[in-house]
Write an enzyme that holds these catalytic residues in place. Structure first.
Site, PDB file in Angstrom:
ATOM      1  N   GLU A  24      -0.470   3.620  12.048  1.00  0.00           N
ATOM      2  CA  GLU A  24      -0.371   3.897  10.726  1.00  0.00           C
ATOM      3  C   GLU A  24      -1.658   3.051   9.979  1.00  0.00           C
ATOM      4  OE1 GLU A  24       1.884   2.231   7.772  1.00  0.00           O
ATOM      5  OE2 GLU A  24       3.219   1.534   9.296  1.00  0.00           O
ATOM      6  N   LYS A 158      12.561  -3.491   7.950  1.00  0.00           N
ATOM      7  CA  LYS A 158      12.014  -4.742   7.623  1.00  0.00           C
ATOM      8  C   LYS A 158      13.462  -5.508   6.993  1.00  0.00           C
ATOM      9  CE  LYS A 158       8.450  -3.010   6.088  1.00  0.00           C
ATOM     10  NZ  LYS A 158       7.950  -2.169   5.470  1.00  0.00           N
TER      11      LYS A 158
HETATM   12  N1  PSU Z   1       5.608  -2.111   7.798  1.00  0.00           N
HETATM   13  C1  PSU Z   1       4.888  -3.398   7.570  1.00  0.00           C
HETATM   14  N2  PSU Z   1       4.281  -3.335   6.400  1.00  0.00           N
HETATM   15  C2  PSU Z   1       4.115  -2.220   5.655  1.00  0.00           C
HETATM   16  C3  PSU Z   1       4.835  -1.125   6.058  1.00  0.00           C
HETATM   17  C4  PSU Z   1       5.832  -1.361   7.146  1.00  0.00           C
HETATM   18  O1  PSU Z   1       4.966  -4.440   8.409  1.00  0.00           O
HETATM   19  O2  PSU Z   1       3.110  -2.279   4.963  1.00  0.00           O
HETATM   20  C5  PSU Z   1       4.669   0.272   5.310  1.00  0.00           C
HETATM   21  C6  PSU Z   1       4.968   1.488   6.192  1.00  0.00           C
HETATM   22  O3  PSU Z   1       3.736   2.126   5.661  1.00  0.00           O
HETATM   23  C7  PSU Z   1       6.016   2.207   5.763  1.00  0.00           C
HETATM   24  C8  PSU Z   1       6.040   1.883   4.279  1.00  0.00           C
HETATM   25  O4  PSU Z   1       6.130   3.372   5.949  1.00  0.00           O
HETATM   26  O5  PSU Z   1       5.725   0.273   4.052  1.00  0.00           O
HETATM   27  C9  PSU Z   1       7.538   1.964   3.524  1.00  0.00           C
HETATM   28  O6  PSU Z   1       7.291   2.122   2.203  1.00  0.00           O
HETATM   29  P1  PSU Z   1       8.586   2.827   1.350  1.00  0.00           P
HETATM   30  O7  PSU Z   1       9.666   1.655   1.360  1.00  0.00           O
HETATM   31  O8  PSU Z   1       7.769   2.689  -0.128  1.00  0.00           O
HETATM   32  O9  PSU Z   1       8.566   4.132   1.811  1.00  0.00           O
END
Ligand code: PSU
Ligand code: MN
Length: 305
Positions: A24, A158
């Site tokens: 990604e 996370k």
């Molecule tokens: N994991 C990380 N850093 C990030 C992300 C995930 O270590 O920046 C990102 C991924 O792209 C994940 C997103 O899909 O955060 C999730 O964001 P949201 O909670 O707004 O859907």
């Protein structure tokens, strides 16, 4: 209609049946500061190659869906400011308006499926945020896992999220959650979450077989593979949870909401740990890239058998 561009090595791999691993780009633009973001993106690609597969970093640039970025484009993305964060809801409008943006887990899965890629490596997926009972903040990554048949290798969700609620939603959506080599669900920076994972698998071959079986059953979604960070790089749960609590407590006064929540928290945790959280994040991404390449090979072998 979709303007899709494959890097030279991805085009060749897809033609010749060499396994490809998707990566990604939101982690590059929103998850890590420059220059560690660029170094990690390059190193994750190198780990995939070292394990015999071909990396395809996904991003949208001027209306083109890139499946595999040249090093020049990777660097441009890593240095860019104010890049849009594209999730499931944003992808079509961005492409149709010739926009640019970095893809989250959800959007990267959509692109991977379009390109015929089975496996995707990242750091951590989005999930149910703490306080979701009032904010309703639940990442689109979870629904994507239930709809798009891509196996996602992460280090769990996370730890800033509500992990028990995240597991419940994944169960409701019918997404297999597989801990690798241990019974417990890992929690990104920490190997332990205090929660038992619904499934445990110890080899890439088992994970590949389960991926193919879901396809054979006609089930639409993917799998979440949760691999713990290597022990020498982990931040123990007791240490990181105090830091997370501080970062979370600042959210209301910082006036941060929606898409900005995850990047804000990651940055604050970086500051509060003096950069240690970033070193752990880098190592777990590289570890996931390695396992994803192994799974991609296993899927290929078992499919051809
Ligand atoms: N994991 C990380 N850093 C990030 C992300 C995930 O270590 O920046 C990102 C991924 O792209 C994940 C997103 O899909 O955060 C999730 O964001 P949201 O909670 O707004 O859907
Ligand atoms: Mn959200």
């Amino acid at each position: 209609m979709i303007d899709m561009s494959h890097s030279t090595e991805v085009a060749e791999a897809l033609r010749e049946g060499v396994p490809v691993v998707a990566l990604e780009s939101t982690i590059i633009t929103h998850g890590m500061p420059y220059p560690q973001n660029l170094e990690t993106a390059r190193e994750a690609e190198a780990q995939v190659r070292a394990h015999g597969a071909v990396p395809a970093t996904i991003a949208v640039l001027n209306g083109t869906l890139h499946v595999g970025l040249s090093d020049r484009l990777l660097e441009r993305l890593a240095r860019a400011h104010d890049v849009a964060k594209l999730s499931r809801a944003d992808l079509a409008a961005c492409l149709s308006r010739s926009g640019s943006g970095a893809t989250t887990v959800a959007a990267t899965m959509i692109a991977a499926r379009l390109a015929g890629i089975d496996v995707f490596a990242t750091g951590g997926i989005g999930g149910v945020h703490r306080g979701a009972e009032t904010s309703f903040d639940i990442s689109a990554d979870l629904r994507e896992l239930s709809e798009t048949p891509v196996t996602v290798v992460a280090a769990g969700a996370k730890a800033i999220l509500d992990l028990p609620k995240t597991l419940e939603v994944l169960e409701t959506l019918g997404v297999p959650v597989i801990a690798v080599g241990q019974d417990e669900l890992p929690a990104f920076w920490s190997r332990s979450s205090g929660l038992k994972a619904p499934l445990r698998m110890d080899t890439a071959s088992e994970i590949a077989a389960a991926h193919l079986m879901r396809g054979a059953l006609g089930l639409p979604g993917g799998q979440l593979v949760a691999q713990p960070v290597p022990p020498e790089h982990e931040i123990p749960r007791e240490d990181i949870s105090a830091v997370i609590d501080v970062a979370l407590s600042e959210l209301p006064s910082a006036g941060v909401s929606g898409k900005a929540v995850t990047p804000y928290l990651l940055q604050r945790i970086f500051d509060l740990t003096g950069g240690a959280s970033l070193r752990t994040n880098v190592e777990l991404v590289l570890n996931n890239a390695r396992l994803a390449a192994e799974i991609a090979w296993e899927i290929q072998d078992q499919r051809n058998f």
